[in-house]
Design an enzyme around this catalytic site. Sequence first.
Site, short mmCIF file in Angstrom:
data_model
loop_
_atom_site.label_atom_id
_atom_site.label_comp_id
_atom_site.label_asym_id
_atom_site.label_seq_id
_atom_site.Cartn_x
_atom_site.Cartn_y
_atom_site.Cartn_z
N ASP A 30 -8.72 36.35 -35.30
CA ASP A 30 -7.49 37.15 -35.37
C ASP A 30 -6.81 37.23 -34.01
OD1 ASP A 30 -5.58 38.67 -36.63
OD2 ASP A 30 -6.68 40.54 -36.50
N HIS A 47 -0.98 29.89 -33.87
CA HIS A 47 -1.91 29.28 -34.83
C HIS A 47 -2.35 27.90 -34.33
CE1 HIS A 47 -1.22 32.60 -37.45
NE2 HIS A 47 0.00 32.26 -37.80
N LEU A 141 -24.51 20.82 -37.68
CA LEU A 141 -23.89 22.14 -37.84
C LEU A 141 -23.18 22.15 -39.20
CD1 LEU A 141 -22.70 24.87 -36.44
CD2 LEU A 141 -20.66 23.50 -36.08
#
Length: 272
Positions: A30, A47, A141
């Site tokens: 955020d 973004h 991962l």
Amino acid sequence: MTSHTPVFPSSTQQVLTALPVPRHVAIIMDGNGRWAKSRHLPRIAGHKRGVETVREVTRACIDLGIEFLTLFAFSSENWRRPQEEVTMLRQLFLMALEQEISKLDRNGIRLKIIGDLAPFGERIEELALRAEELTARNTRLTLTVAANYGGRWDLLQAIGKLVRKYPGQTGGFSEEQFAPLLAMDYAPEPDLFIRTGGEQRISNFLLWHVAYTELYFTPKLWPDFDRKALDEAIEWFVARERRFGRTSEQLESGGAENSKSDPAPAPAGRRI
Ligand code: IPE
Ligand code: IPE
Ligand code: MG
């Protein structure tokens, strides 16, 4: 559940093992909009910068030996944003799927996407499926991107599957029956949750899964969150005393497995 689905320990049914680094980190990324605003840039610039941070944090997680990284990219409530921003976020997601997948694959990353992708359109649905298939066998991962994800959506879709899977059963459901029907059936519960951007809320992210997750909130905005900031969060995590319902004294005396000798009935395995 297929026979290949691994079974992960539940934090409410057993005491999880103490870890030197979290096995699973889940992040609410955020603060992109505020990062852009403070620089007099359009929100989308924040973004875009946020995608850079995703790259850096993913690399850092691999270096630290973290096995699962789960990122909240777009919530089921983010459709309420201005149309222009939603469109640009969709484009950014599409571009990332088109451009990053082979790189993820080369780096041994398994990509998973959770959430209802249908509203993003067929192209994104197709690319997501292909990316998951391409990277399915990678083991370094597991990177999960939550897109049009909502914790309540996940619970409801799992309940739908539950009643279909056990048509004759009207009650007495167990965690073992329910948990594998959630979208993230391939990962253990997150050990560490991080939210950047200063807010201290879950915003309908993982609800079932955070039962015993350590919650870390930082004012740092996501585009400013770097390897050092992740190290700080891990250091904080390592210093937590994860009691899972027990007392500090029990932990100090090393009585981790004492529930077996507990004369009171353990809630483990309780059915609803
Ligand atoms: C998070 O950053 C990214 C998404 C929700 C897609 P925000 O866009 O919420 O940034 P702030 O909270 O407005 O600063
Ligand atoms: C949460 O951030 C969702 C994502 C990061 C994808 P928001 O910025 O949408 O959360 P709220 O609305 O402030 O709670
Ligand atoms: Mg926000």
